[in-house]
Enzyme design. Structure first.
Site, PDB file in Angstrom:
ATOM      1  N   GLU A 212       0.822  -1.218   0.000  1.00 29.01           N
ATOM      2  CA  GLU A 212       0.000   0.000   0.000  1.00 29.01           C
ATOM      3  C   GLU A 212       0.854   1.265   0.000  1.00 29.01           C
ATOM      4  OE1 GLU A 212      -3.593  -1.757   2.780  1.00 29.01           O
ATOM      5  OE2 GLU A 212      -1.764  -1.049   3.733  1.00 29.01           O
TER       6      GLU A 212
ATOM      7  N   ASP B 150      -7.568  -4.766   8.963  1.00 30.81           N
ATOM      8  CA  ASP B 150      -7.220  -3.508   8.287  1.00 30.81           C
ATOM      9  C   ASP B 150      -7.094  -3.686   6.781  1.00 30.81           C
ATOM     10  OD1 ASP B 150      -4.917  -4.999   8.289  1.00 30.81           O
ATOM     11  OD2 ASP B 150      -3.599  -3.431   9.064  1.00 30.81           O
TER      12      ASP B 150
END
Ligand code: NAD
Length: 347
Positions: A64, A235
């Site tokens: 990410e 998450d």
């Protein structure tokens, strides 16, 4: 070859230097300072560019990028999440990050962020609990005793005044490691044999497990009234820790709803299920804990502004210390338009 001029050198904080910096300042002070830095930035929330992080998923994990800017500085973090990594001796989460000056676009800091992420995640968790947990909370259940766990326990001691942690992990070796690392921390550490046992008498429950699936670390019957849940392990899309029924009984607090709806525990709920943004609680625009029997849930996924705060903190903290090196990572020709000439002269 002409040596690079100093204006183009970028301070770089390695893992070794980050460890020296943390010991130089003191771990608990770093956690307290980071919580204050994050709170300061959450109070300026509306100033920041905000976007859900840019994620690239694979069967085994995710990579990410997490960018944001307050108009003066721009920061981003590169971070991965690979739950199966630990089986081959690699970490689940590693990261590095960069802070730049918006006026010139020049980077002003490059730093390791694996340790810094653990520190900022712990500081953020404790900061949320400072606003949401029952007053006078002394005991935290820490479920999932991996890389993040000791940082979490230490931050809750430093920021919230917790004095007891009750540890549980499906892998007893992880609990043993966590307990050994926390010996001498000033915390009373109680290793437990089940999640239920860990939660006995705890006013705060932290879940920090890693599994790339919908897991049920906490079932509804395990959670009594009045507690604060700090759920940090869920998450990613398809990765949660709490049974949906717990969410339905809780008042849910989040960082940035557009990201949390994709990644957090609330991916299990309808898109319009009400949640409260933490920055609004911090700024007094929304209520946090309102009653003794209320279950508050911080559905943490980790947001770019927290990394920005951490980057800016490190940028300030290294001034006057030897805990960085200057990196020659920006080309700096004497004539800014003569990049080619600079290359030719170097032959
Ligand atoms: P880790 O792999 O080092 O530790 C995870 C631990 O969870 C392991 O010890 C494992 O045995 C344990 N575990 C797995 N399933 C369990 C279960 N059912 N019950 C009890 N324990 C269980 O990982 P880590 O670096 O500590 O990270 C943990 C999680 O936190 C990851 O999912 C990571 O993505 C997430 N994380 C979130 C944030 C955030 O800001 N919200 C930041 C960093 C990490």
């Amino acid at each position: 070859m002409t040596p690079p001029s100093r204006k183009a050198l970028v301070p770089f904080v390695s893992v070794a230097d980050m460890m020296r910096l943390v010991h130089h300042i003191g771990l608990e002070k770093v956690l307290i300072d980071l919580a204050a830095e994050i709170e300061g930035d959450f109070l300026r929330w509306e100033l920041f560019d905000k976007t859900p992080r840019v994620a690239s998923h694979s069967d085994v994990g995710v990579i990410e990028l997490m960018p944001t800017s307050d108009g003066e500085h721009y920061g981003f973090k590169y971070v991965n999440g690979h739950p199966s990594n630990t089986r081959s001796g690699l970490q689940t989460v590693t990261a590095f990050g960069l802070l730049a000056d918006v006026a010139t676009g020049y980077p002003i800091l490059l730093t390791e962020m694996t340790l810094l992420t653990a520190l900022r995640t712990a500081a953020m968790s404790a900061l949320a609990a400072k606003h949401l947990a029952p007053k006078g909370a002394t005991t935290m259940a820490m479920i999932g005793n991996g890389a993040q766990s000791e940082f979490q326990c230490t931050a809750f001691k430093a920021v919230c005044g917790i004095d007891t942690v009750r540890l549980y992990d499906i892998d007893p070796a992880a609990t043993e490691k966590c307990a050994a690392n926390l010996a001498g921390s000033g915390l009373k550490v109680v290793p437990c044999k089940s999640g239920e046992e860990a939660m006995e008498g705890a006013q705060i429950i932290t879940t920090c497990t890693a599994d790339k699936q919908y897991a049920t670390i906490l079932t509804d019957n395990m959670v009594g009234p009045g507690v604060h849940i700090n759920a940090i392990g869920g998450d990613c899309p398809g990765k949660t820790e709490l049974h949906r029924d717990i969410l339905l009984r809780s008042d849910i607090f989040v960082e940035y709803p557009p990201q949390t709806r994709i990644e957090g525990e609330i991916q299990q709920l309808d898109e319009d299920h009400p949640v409260t943004e933490l920055w609004q609680v911090m700024s007094g625009k929304a209520k946090g804990r309102t009653g003794d029997r209320q279950i508050t849930l911080f559905d943490s996924v980790g947001f770019a502004i927290e990394d920005f705060s951490a980057l800016y903190y490190v940028h300030k903290a290294i001034v006057g210390t030897p805990y960085f090196v200057q990196l020659d990572m920006l080309a700096d020709p004497d004539d800014p338009r003569d990049l080619f000439g600079m290359l030719q002269r170097a032959s």
